[in-house]
Design a protein around this motif. Structure first.
Motif, mmCIF file in Angstrom:
data_model
loop_
_atom_site.group_PDB
_atom_site.id
_atom_site.type_symbol
_atom_site.label_atom_id
_atom_site.label_comp_id
_atom_site.label_asym_id
_atom_site.label_seq_id
_atom_site.Cartn_x
_atom_site.Cartn_y
_atom_site.Cartn_z
ATOM 1 N N VAL A 137 0.846 -1.202 0.000
ATOM 2 C CA VAL A 137 0.000 0.000 0.000
ATOM 3 C C VAL A 137 0.876 1.245 0.000
ATOM 4 C CG1 VAL A 137 -1.717 1.299 1.329
ATOM 5 C CG2 VAL A 137 -1.867 -1.211 1.184
ATOM 6 N N GLU A 138 0.508 2.205 -0.829
ATOM 7 C CA GLU A 138 1.171 3.507 -0.831
ATOM 8 C C GLU A 138 0.140 4.566 -0.455
ATOM 9 O OE1 GLU A 138 3.216 6.747 -3.851
ATOM 10 O OE2 GLU A 138 3.126 4.644 -4.480
ATOM 11 N N VAL A 139 0.448 5.354 0.577
ATOM 12 C CA VAL A 139 -0.440 6.447 1.000
ATOM 13 C C VAL A 139 0.283 7.774 0.816
ATOM 14 C CG1 VAL A 139 -1.791 5.091 2.633
ATOM 15 C CG2 VAL A 139 0.344 6.156 3.392
ATOM 16 N N ARG A 140 -0.510 8.849 0.682
ATOM 17 C CA ARG A 140 0.082 10.164 0.437
ATOM 18 C C ARG A 140 -0.471 11.245 1.355
ATOM 19 N NH1 ARG A 140 1.146 10.378 -6.128
ATOM 20 N NH2 ARG A 140 2.562 8.571 -6.148
ATOM 21 N N HIS A 141 -1.369 10.878 2.251
ATOM 22 C CA HIS A 141 -1.909 11.849 3.198
ATOM 23 C C HIS A 141 -0.834 12.162 4.240
ATOM 24 C CE1 HIS A 141 -4.524 13.735 6.152
ATOM 25 N NE2 HIS A 141 -5.544 13.667 5.298
ATOM 26 N N LEU A 142 -0.580 13.437 4.472
ATOM 27 C CA LEU A 142 0.509 13.841 5.360
ATOM 28 C C LEU A 142 0.372 13.309 6.775
ATOM 29 C CD1 LEU A 142 1.317 17.542 4.370
ATOM 30 C CD2 LEU A 142 2.874 15.583 4.333
ATOM 31 N N ALA A 143 -0.858 13.089 7.223
ATOM 32 C CA ALA A 143 -1.054 12.625 8.596
ATOM 33 C C ALA A 143 -0.342 11.308 8.861
ATOM 34 C CB ALA A 143 -2.546 12.481 8.899
ATOM 35 N N PHE A 144 -0.248 10.438 7.866
ATOM 36 C CA PHE A 144 0.414 9.148 8.069
ATOM 37 C C PHE A 144 1.915 9.296 8.287
ATOM 38 C CE2 PHE A 144 -3.340 7.707 5.470
ATOM 39 C CZ PHE A 144 -3.948 6.980 6.485
ATOM 40 N N PHE A 145 2.453 10.442 7.931
ATOM 41 C CA PHE A 145 3.882 10.687 8.070
ATOM 42 C C PHE A 145 4.207 11.614 9.243
ATOM 43 C CE2 PHE A 145 2.836 9.691 3.715
ATOM 44 C CZ PHE A 145 3.799 8.762 3.353
ATOM 45 N N GLU A 146 3.209 12.401 9.658
ATOM 46 C CA GLU A 146 3.463 13.398 10.695
ATOM 47 C C GLU A 146 2.798 13.087 12.028
ATOM 48 O OE1 GLU A 146 3.999 17.232 7.667
ATOM 49 O OE2 GLU A 146 2.133 16.995 8.790
ATOM 50 N N ASP A 147 1.782 12.251 12.029
ATOM 51 C CA ASP A 147 1.050 11.912 13.250
ATOM 52 C C ASP A 147 1.381 10.473 13.644
ATOM 53 O OD1 ASP A 147 -0.742 11.213 15.232
ATOM 54 O OD2 ASP A 147 -2.501 12.038 14.229
ATOM 55 N N PRO A 148 2.114 10.248 14.717
ATOM 56 C CA PRO A 148 2.498 8.880 15.108
ATOM 57 C C PRO A 148 1.306 7.955 15.302
ATOM 58 C CG PRO A 148 3.766 10.495 16.352
ATOM 59 C CD PRO A 148 2.709 11.265 15.618
ATOM 60 N N ARG A 149 0.181 8.502 15.789
ATOM 61 C CA ARG A 149 -0.997 7.652 15.988
ATOM 62 C C ARG A 149 -1.552 7.170 14.657
ATOM 63 N NH1 ARG A 149 -4.521 11.676 19.500
ATOM 64 N NH2 ARG A 149 -3.681 12.996 17.842
ATOM 65 N N ALA A 150 -1.578 8.054 13.662
ATOM 66 C CA ALA A 150 -2.066 7.664 12.338
ATOM 67 C C ALA A 150 -1.133 6.639 11.703
ATOM 68 C CB ALA A 150 -2.191 8.893 11.446
ATOM 69 N N ALA A 151 0.174 6.852 11.844
ATOM 70 C CA ALA A 151 1.142 5.903 11.302
ATOM 71 C C ALA A 151 0.992 4.537 11.960
ATOM 72 C CB ALA A 151 2.557 6.437 11.497
ATOM 73 N N ARG A 152 0.818 4.543 13.284
ATOM 74 C CA ARG A 152 0.677 3.275 14.013
ATOM 75 C C ARG A 152 -0.599 2.545 13.591
ATOM 76 N NH1 ARG A 152 1.790 5.222 18.421
ATOM 77 N NH2 ARG A 152 -0.304 5.704 19.227
ATOM 78 N N LEU A 153 -1.686 3.278 13.399
ATOM 79 C CA LEU A 153 -2.947 2.670 12.965
ATOM 80 C C LEU A 153 -2.777 1.993 11.606
ATOM 81 C CD1 LEU A 153 -6.025 2.250 13.189
ATOM 82 C CD2 LEU A 153 -6.307 4.515 12.126
ATOM 83 N N LEU A 154 -2.120 2.682 10.683
ATOM 84 C CA LEU A 154 -1.920 2.095 9.360
ATOM 85 C C LEU A 154 -0.974 0.897 9.435
ATOM 86 C CD1 LEU A 154 -2.425 2.135 6.347
ATOM 87 C CD2 LEU A 154 -0.585 3.816 6.114
ATOM 88 N N GLU A 155 0.091 1.017 10.187
ATOM 89 C CA GLU A 155 1.033 -0.097 10.330
ATOM 90 C C GLU A 155 0.344 -1.335 10.899
ATOM 91 O OE1 GLU A 155 4.231 1.283 12.731
ATOM 92 O OE2 GLU A 155 5.321 2.190 11.052
ATOM 93 N N GLU A 156 -0.482 -1.150 11.917
ATOM 94 C CA GLU A 156 -1.181 -2.284 12.525
ATOM 95 C C GLU A 156 -2.140 -2.938 11.531
ATOM 96 O OE1 GLU A 156 -2.956 -0.472 15.917
ATOM 97 O OE2 GLU A 156 -1.124 -0.555 17.146
ATOM 98 N N THR A 157 -2.802 -2.108 10.732
ATOM 99 C CA THR A 157 -3.738 -2.628 9.732
ATOM 100 C C THR A 157 -3.005 -3.422 8.665
ATOM 101 O OG1 THR A 157 -5.275 -0.799 10.092
ATOM 102 C CG2 THR A 157 -5.425 -1.949 7.981
#
Length: 283
Positions: A137-157
């Motif tokens: 999966v490739e994402v481009r929304h900045l939140a996945f790169f700047e918000d640790p909670r968003a990054a962790r949610l995507l990583e877990e998924t």
């Protein structure tokens, strides 16, 4: 231990007579490209699902060890946003079936508007996918790169689905203003996101964008040489795609990246010699 390297396409006008013979029929270009590189991005499938006969030709032109990272059609990822996509997905999977083991990963590139609130939608989509393939999966929304909670949610998924997160590292490209027509075009089209340097699976995939100046491209990938060498020592088998705005030297640069990693990891097998672009002569 394997490192696959490649480009964003297998044919480019500027490669004719340099990396690929010229003239060369369209149905033979992939075979010659595959003597330079061991992987390719399947970007064309984003715009339309190819005919099965076309994919059969791709398979016939490549060794079983060659790797395609094939992008899901935009009707699935962008137009219908992973919803009500059973039929286009079925047609796509049927079309790429001739690739067999060459289909290294199905590439789910999501639009910039796809943010953390949409991750449950992605989770449901991944759960419904065939286990015959692996997914990235490739994402481009900045939140996945700047918000640790968003990054962790995507990583877990992604981890729950055994899927990889593809980084598209454009940081070197955006370090200074564009200096060519191709760079000016890329300046307004390429995603401007922080670099992500972490692998989730045993077969990570990296997309790296340099500059039209080859020296700057090579200088900029130094950290990726270190990271990829470390992944290999850990037993991972990465795939790295080298881009530049004009892609004029991309096959040569991809091989150079492989050579630099191999200098760090001597046990890595060298790439085979490319098919000559011009007939060999005695003089």
């Amino acid at each position: 231990m394997h490192l696959h390297v490649g480009c964003a396409m297998w044919s480019h006008k500027s490669w004719q007579g340099r990396f690929l013979p010229h003239p060369l029929p369209a149905h033979e270009r992939l075979r010659h490209y595959a003597s330079w590189c061991t992987a390719v991005e399947g970007n064309t499938t984003f715009y339309a699902t190819p005919a099965k006969d076309t994919v059969t030709s791709w398979s016939a032109q490549t060794d079983p060890a060659f790797r395609f990272v094939v992008k899901l059609p935009k009707i699935i990822t962008h137009e219908r946003c992973l919803t009500d996509v059973d039929e286009p997905l079925r047609l796509f999977l049927d079309a790429i079936e001739p690739l067999g083991p060459r289909a290294d990963a199905l590439w789910i590139q999501l639009p910039a508007a796809f943010g953390p609130a949409d991750v449950p939608l992605l989770a449901g989509f991944l759960r419904r996918l065939s286990s015959s393939y692996r997914y990235a999966v490739e994402v481009r929304h900045l939140a996945f790169f700047e918000d640790p909670r968003a990054a962790r949610l995507l990583e877990e998924t992604l981890t729950a689905a055994g899927a990889e997160w593809i980084p598209f590292d454009t940081t070197v490209f955006f370090q200074s203003p564009p200096a060519s027509a191709a760079e000016r075009d890329a300046w307004v089209k390429k995603p401007r996101v922080p670099a992500r340097l972490v692998a989730l699976t045993e077969r990570p995939i990296v997309r790296y964008l340099g500059r039209d100046d080859a020296a700057r491209t090579v200088d900029g990938w130094a950290r990726w040489v270190d990271i990829v060498a470390a992944w290999l020592r850990e037993g991972r088998s990465p795939t790295v795609f080298v881009h530049t705005p004009d892609n004029a030297d991309a096959p040569e640069l991809a091989r150079r990246f492989h050579d630099e990693v191999r200098a760090r990891v001597p046990a890595l097998e060298p790439l085979p010699a490319p098919i000559p672009a011009a007939p060999l002569t005695l003089f």
